[in-house]
Design a protein around this motif. Structure first.
Motif, mmCIF file in Angstrom:
data_model
loop_
_atom_site.group_PDB
_atom_site.id
_atom_site.type_symbol
_atom_site.label_atom_id
_atom_site.label_comp_id
_atom_site.label_asym_id
_atom_site.label_seq_id
_atom_site.Cartn_x
_atom_site.Cartn_y
_atom_site.Cartn_z
ATOM 1 N N LEU A 63 1.170 -1.407 -0.459
ATOM 2 C CA LEU A 63 0.151 0.230 0.301
ATOM 3 C C LEU A 63 1.028 1.273 0.143
ATOM 4 C CD1 LEU A 63 -2.337 -0.877 2.519
ATOM 5 C CD2 LEU A 63 -2.649 -0.798 -0.029
ATOM 6 N N CYS A 64 1.664 1.253 0.676
ATOM 7 C CA CYS A 64 2.277 2.439 1.051
ATOM 8 C C CYS A 64 4.214 2.155 1.895
ATOM 9 C CB CYS A 64 2.073 3.226 2.218
ATOM 10 S SG CYS A 64 1.715 2.031 3.330
ATOM 11 N N GLU A 65 4.804 2.965 1.765
ATOM 12 C CA GLU A 65 6.214 2.776 2.915
ATOM 13 C C GLU A 65 5.898 2.441 3.258
ATOM 14 O OE1 GLU A 65 8.846 3.080 -0.921
ATOM 15 O OE2 GLU A 65 9.599 4.155 1.624
ATOM 16 N N SER A 66 5.011 2.719 4.331
ATOM 17 C CA SER A 66 4.985 2.245 6.389
ATOM 18 C C SER A 66 5.522 0.849 5.696
ATOM 19 C CB SER A 66 3.622 3.013 7.112
ATOM 20 O OG SER A 66 4.026 4.157 6.943
ATOM 21 N N PHE A 67 4.142 0.332 5.708
ATOM 22 C CA PHE A 67 4.130 -1.596 5.910
ATOM 23 C C PHE A 67 5.716 -2.015 5.021
ATOM 24 C CE2 PHE A 67 -0.137 -0.057 5.784
ATOM 25 C CZ PHE A 67 -0.589 -0.769 6.855
ATOM 26 N N PRO A 68 6.229 -2.187 4.096
ATOM 27 C CA PRO A 68 7.597 -2.519 3.403
ATOM 28 C C PRO A 68 8.199 -2.593 4.949
ATOM 29 C CG PRO A 68 6.359 -1.321 1.826
ATOM 30 C CD PRO A 68 5.514 -0.851 2.935
ATOM 31 N N ILE A 69 8.448 -0.707 5.466
ATOM 32 C CA ILE A 69 9.959 -0.559 6.556
ATOM 33 C C ILE A 69 9.719 -2.034 7.463
ATOM 34 C CG2 ILE A 69 10.353 1.095 8.043
ATOM 35 C CD1 ILE A 69 10.161 3.213 5.498
ATOM 36 N N LEU A 70 8.088 -1.571 8.013
ATOM 37 C CA LEU A 70 7.605 -2.508 9.472
ATOM 38 C C LEU A 70 8.668 -3.354 9.013
ATOM 39 C CD1 LEU A 70 7.046 -2.822 11.798
ATOM 40 C CD2 LEU A 70 4.815 -2.951 11.203
ATOM 41 N N PHE A 71 7.882 -3.805 7.568
ATOM 42 C CA PHE A 71 7.810 -5.785 7.139
ATOM 43 C C PHE A 71 9.870 -6.436 7.460
ATOM 44 C CE2 PHE A 71 3.787 -5.822 5.821
ATOM 45 C CZ PHE A 71 3.285 -5.791 6.983
ATOM 46 N N ASP A 72 10.667 -5.541 6.364
ATOM 47 C CA ASP A 72 12.007 -5.387 6.269
ATOM 48 C C ASP A 72 12.874 -5.117 8.059
ATOM 49 O OD1 ASP A 72 11.554 -5.586 4.061
ATOM 50 O OD2 ASP A 72 11.966 -3.382 2.855
ATOM 51 N N MET A 73 11.918 -4.318 8.786
ATOM 52 C CA MET A 73 12.581 -4.452 9.704
ATOM 53 C C MET A 73 12.853 -5.855 10.496
ATOM 54 S SD MET A 73 11.810 -0.265 11.517
ATOM 55 C CE MET A 73 10.583 -0.995 12.545
ATOM 56 N N ILE A 74 11.297 -6.081 10.296
ATOM 57 C CA ILE A 74 11.134 -7.197 11.858
ATOM 58 C C ILE A 74 12.091 -8.716 10.458
ATOM 59 C CG2 ILE A 74 9.336 -9.186 12.008
ATOM 60 C CD1 ILE A 74 7.467 -6.371 11.884
ATOM 61 N N ASP A 75 12.338 -8.950 9.469
ATOM 62 C CA ASP A 75 12.941 -9.759 8.754
ATOM 63 C C ASP A 75 14.666 -9.866 8.950
ATOM 64 O OD1 ASP A 75 10.728 -10.069 7.612
ATOM 65 O OD2 ASP A 75 10.407 -9.258 6.297
ATOM 66 N N GLU A 76 14.685 -8.515 8.187
ATOM 67 C CA GLU A 76 16.265 -8.540 9.238
ATOM 68 C C GLU A 76 16.727 -8.504 9.937
ATOM 69 O OE1 GLU A 76 16.256 -4.642 6.695
ATOM 70 O OE2 GLU A 76 16.320 -6.125 5.006
ATOM 71 N N SER A 77 15.300 -8.232 11.475
ATOM 72 C CA SER A 77 15.606 -8.373 12.746
ATOM 73 C C SER A 77 16.572 -10.047 13.238
ATOM 74 C CB SER A 77 14.880 -8.339 14.156
ATOM 75 O OG SER A 77 14.120 -9.037 13.390
ATOM 76 N N GLU A 78 17.409 -9.602 14.504
ATOM 77 C CA GLU A 78 17.634 -11.168 15.043
ATOM 78 C C GLU A 78 16.515 -12.655 15.130
ATOM 79 O OE1 GLU A 78 20.160 -10.205 18.379
ATOM 80 O OE2 GLU A 78 20.176 -11.655 18.492
ATOM 81 N N THR A 79 15.929 -12.068 15.589
ATOM 82 C CA THR A 79 14.504 -13.368 15.456
ATOM 83 C C THR A 79 13.236 -13.658 14.556
ATOM 84 O OG1 THR A 79 13.438 -12.070 16.828
ATOM 85 C CG2 THR A 79 14.561 -13.234 18.407
ATOM 86 N N GLY A 80 13.596 -12.469 13.747
ATOM 87 C CA GLY A 80 12.550 -12.338 12.070
ATOM 88 C C GLY A 80 11.326 -12.487 13.672
ATOM 89 N N GLU A 81 11.646 -12.023 14.667
ATOM 90 C CA GLU A 81 10.480 -11.451 15.126
ATOM 91 C C GLU A 81 10.413 -9.986 15.641
ATOM 92 O OE1 GLU A 81 7.433 -13.060 14.539
ATOM 93 O OE2 GLU A 81 8.390 -14.839 14.162
ATOM 94 N N LEU A 82 8.487 -9.278 16.272
ATOM 95 C CA LEU A 82 9.098 -8.027 16.967
ATOM 96 C C LEU A 82 9.478 -7.743 17.553
ATOM 97 C CD1 LEU A 82 8.121 -5.066 15.614
ATOM 98 C CD2 LEU A 82 6.138 -5.797 17.423
#
Ligand code: SF4
Ligand code: SF4
Length: 349
Positions: free
Chosen positions: A58-77
């Motif tokens: 839909l926009c920039e917000s969600f990809p930023i959020l999901f990339d942040m989660i996917d690239e995090s250590e546990t893959g979770e929030l």
């Protein structure tokens, strides 16, 4: 419209076709700006979004959020640094698309998820703490800027033109406006000026007898007067008697920066001038969809106890909505009809 129950069973609210309900914004309460509460709510909502991911395109917000989660250590929030949450908030344009069209968890669903209004709340808290900065505060003064640019429109347009190697890098540095961004043009004659010579009213049109006030909106008044003139022509052709009224900007730019108190002030100003017209039997037509959204949706949530704001919201229509209403109720004027072939609809705010 709510769906009738099937076989006596209650229709599930998740993914229902019913219009979502929306809560009033509690912006006058101190808890609205409580950072710990906001952070906890961001965490709750982001985790639901992570499980859902429907908003990914839909926009920039969600990809930023999901990339942040996917690239995090546990893959979770849980392993995303909370100081990064601001990037998601910053990228949201408050267009309302996720709330209106996509999210299955909007109220009355028990998850009670209103993503845009949570972004707004986070921004309002940030604004209360730090303000928006000098340059931004100048940019959002639409009426002051429009009035200042009008007598020097050619100069203003030269200075803001994309590709101006002298001014645009400077504007980027001082006001944070990307040098590649296309900026609105100003005109020496506003829509209000041009509306002083209205087109002839078609008294033969089936909708003759209707009366409408065109709320010009700052964008059409200062930057797109030709849109206003086109609207006047279409309405006159359909026999609608019009008045152009423009007391002030609807406050959308203030909403974007989280300055809700100023939005309320703009609403009061505009309401005071539009209300007497409603009492005289006029409909209100907004020429910019985001401004229509402010009058119809945001103002009643910001000033929920004001019956006049509700009255104004009920009387306001977008120009396209108004013309479709005429087409269905009385019929369009002779000479107007369906356009052959397909058209592209930009499903915006
Ligand atoms: S309101 Fe618009 S910009 Fe904000 S998150 Fe929803 S779809 Fe994205
Ligand atoms: S806002 Fe709603 S639709 Fe969008 S990702 Fe979150 S839960 Fe899914």
């Amino acid at each position: 419209m709510a769906q009738p129950p099937r076989n006596g069973r209650k229709e599930p609210s998740e993914g229902s076709l019913a219009a979502p309900t929306r809560h009033a914004l509690n912006w006058q309460d101190e808890s609205f700006y409580d950072e710990a509460l906001i952070e906890a709510e961001l965490e709750r909502v982001f985790d639901i979004c992570h499980g859902c991911r429907r908003g990914f395109n839909l926009c920039e917000s969600f990809p930023i959020l999901f990339d942040m989660i996917d690239e995090s250590e546990t893959g979770e929030l849980d392993s995303v640094d909370k100081s990064e949450y601001g990037k998601v908030v910053e990228a949201c344009t408050l267009c309302d698309m996720c709330f209106m069209t996509k999210c299955p968890y909007v109220p009355p669903h028990p998850f009670d998820l209103d993503f845009p209004h949570l972004m707004l709340r986070a921004r309002a808290a940030e604004y209360k703490k730090k303000g928006a900065g000098f340059a931004h505060e100048q940019l959002v003064k639409m009426d002051r800027n429009g009035k200042m640019a009008k007598p020097v429109a050619p100069l203003a347009n030269w200075a803001t033109k994309r590709g101006n190697k002298l001014t645009r890098p400077l504007l980027e540095k001082t006001a944070g406006i990307d040098r590649e961004a296309e900026l609105p043009k100003f005109h020496t004659k506003t829509f209000e000026d041009l509306a002083k010579n209205p087109p002839q009213l078609n008294t033969e049109a089936p909708a003759h007898g209707r009366k409408a006030v065109i709320y010009a909106t700052c964008y059409v008044d200062y930057n797109k007067p030709e849109t206003g003139v086109a609207a006047l022509n279409v309405l006159a052709k359909n026999g609608v008697e019009t008045e152009v009224v423009y007391p002030a900007c609807c406050g959308m730019p203030y909403l974007e920066e989280g300055n809700i108190a100023q939005v309320a002030k703009q609403a009061e100003k505009v309401k005071a001038e539009l209300l007497p017209w409603i009492d005289k039997g006029y409909d209100i037509i907004a020429l910019t969809a985001s401004c229509g959204l402010m009058l119809k949706m945001e103002w009643p949530l910001i000033l929920p106890d004001d019956p006049d704001i509700k009255k104004l919201a009920a009387a306001t229509k977008d120009i396209s909505e108004y013309i479709v209403e005429i087409a269905k109720a009385e019929g369009l004027a002779e000479g107007l009809g369906p356009i052959e072939g397909g058209i592209t609809v930009h499903s915006a705010c």
